[in-house]
Design a protein around this motif. Sequence first.
Motif, PDB file in Angstrom:
ATOM      1  N   LYS A  55       9.720 -24.581 -24.250  1.00 43.69           N
ATOM      2  CA  LYS A  55      10.284 -25.924 -24.068  1.00 43.69           C
ATOM      3  C   LYS A  55      10.268 -26.390 -22.620  1.00 43.69           C
ATOM      4  CE  LYS A  55      14.226 -27.255 -25.645  1.00 43.69           C
ATOM      5  NZ  LYS A  55      14.447 -28.425 -26.466  1.00 43.69           N
ATOM      6  N   ARG A  57      12.649 -25.331 -20.635  1.00 42.30           N
ATOM      7  CA  ARG A  57      14.074 -25.641 -20.554  1.00 42.30           C
ATOM      8  C   ARG A  57      14.748 -24.806 -19.468  1.00 42.30           C
ATOM      9  NH1 ARG A  57      17.906 -26.901 -25.179  1.00 42.30           N
ATOM     10  NH2 ARG A  57      19.878 -25.845 -24.841  1.00 42.30           N
ATOM     11  N   SER A 142      16.660 -28.013 -29.963  1.00 45.46           N
ATOM     12  CA  SER A 142      15.764 -29.013 -30.530  1.00 45.46           C
ATOM     13  C   SER A 142      14.321 -28.665 -30.139  1.00 45.46           C
ATOM     14  CB  SER A 142      16.147 -30.401 -30.032  1.00 45.46           C
ATOM     15  OG  SER A 142      16.327 -30.392 -28.632  1.00 45.46           O
ATOM     16  N   ASN A 144      11.616 -29.865 -28.965  1.00 47.15           N
ATOM     17  CA  ASN A 144      10.868 -30.807 -28.130  1.00 47.15           C
ATOM     18  C   ASN A 144      10.633 -30.172 -26.772  1.00 47.15           C
ATOM     19  OD1 ASN A 144      13.894 -31.238 -28.166  1.00 47.15           O
ATOM     20  ND2 ASN A 144      13.366 -32.177 -26.208  1.00 47.15           N
ATOM     21  N   SER A 150      14.421 -35.839 -28.860  1.00 42.79           N
ATOM     22  CA  SER A 150      14.417 -34.775 -29.866  1.00 42.79           C
ATOM     23  C   SER A 150      13.528 -35.161 -31.044  1.00 42.79           C
ATOM     24  CB  SER A 150      15.841 -34.526 -30.368  1.00 42.79           C
ATOM     25  OG  SER A 150      16.627 -33.994 -29.340  1.00 42.79           O
TER      26      SER A 150
HETATM   27 MG    MG Z   1      17.873 -30.706 -27.119  1.00 43.76          MG
END
Ligand code: MG
Length: 332
Positions: A55, A57, A142, A144, A150
């Motif tokens: 991701k 992230r 999520s 994405n 999302s």
């Molecule tokens: Mg999220």
Amino acid sequence: MRINTKYLTTKDSDLREAAEIIKAGGLVAFPTETVYGLGGDAMNAQSSVKIYKAKGRPSDNPLIVHISEVEDVCRVAGIFPENARKLAEAIWPGPMTMVLPKRPEVPDETTGGLDTVALRCPASDVARKLIEYADTPLAAPSANISGRPSPTRWEHVRSDLDGNIDAVIMGEPCIGGIESTVIDMTLPDSPQILRPGLITPARIGEVLGIACGYDSALEGIPDLQMRPKSPGMKYRHYTPRAEMRLYRGEPEKLRESMSEDARSLRAQGKQVGTIVYEDGRQAAQNLFKDLRQMDDEGMDVILASALDDSEEINYSVMNRMLKAAGYVVKEI
Ligand code: MG
Ligand code: TXA
């Protein structure tokens, strides 16, 4: 390195194949009633590391752990207080996530180093079957790329993560459309909402017979210096590639002002999209899909009408619209 992402259906043999991928430490995107999740074995540190990587992230933003039935709370959380149990029994399976003290077996990689864990039992049958077949709780943010809206359709997952994850389950479009309500239950007599969603404070108050409020970090504009209880709230999510402008005010004047601005932007050669929703549920269901669609259509600017956020579901949708618009609101 690109991997060959498998596209699986929701039939039983495909869900079993997806479960094997998860058991072997792989990542599978799956539908839930809120948004699509990117799932890995929550008890395997390496799977969680892979999720962050796929991701892009930040690793201090903890993952939500998905279980298939209320009793599984005890596999992940060290304590299951009476009020948390009441909420779980009344609302699960459904779009609510509870934060509880974690068991030591849950790796730090899954919880971003916190000593608490966020738990949810999703309403989607496909999601619950997958968890059951994998026979382990699933860490799933999520599905994405970090910062993008999302995904509420499997096609959104393909467009963000194809080649980076092992499989995508091609389920139905999500009926909820915004992420679950996150509630801090570490002080079980003072529940607090860390992220607003379709389960409202009124609903929680009704189940528990006590007041439930919003975390103060939800007011104001997030910034990276903040230390909110829900680390995700300090990031600006959901940015479409287009510039988004929000309009707030009396409906008729607002529409006039939006179409005037649209005309003048178009005269400057810009592609302009507009978003006007009738009510909170419709807005929740469509917002992320509409933002992605306008990006795909190459819009330069999105003009959107704000919702009256005194109503609680509208408040949850406005939380996402404000992030998407970088907190810029034109008052009419
Ligand atoms: Mg999220
Ligand atoms: O609807 C949903 O919740 C979806 C679907 C896939 O279930 N999942 C989702 O996950 O939205 P994600 O990772 O995008 O959002 C997780 C949110 C973040 O804001 C994070 O900070 C918060 O939950 N969170 C996770 N663990 C937490 C914890 N231990 N304490 C406080 N907040 C936590």
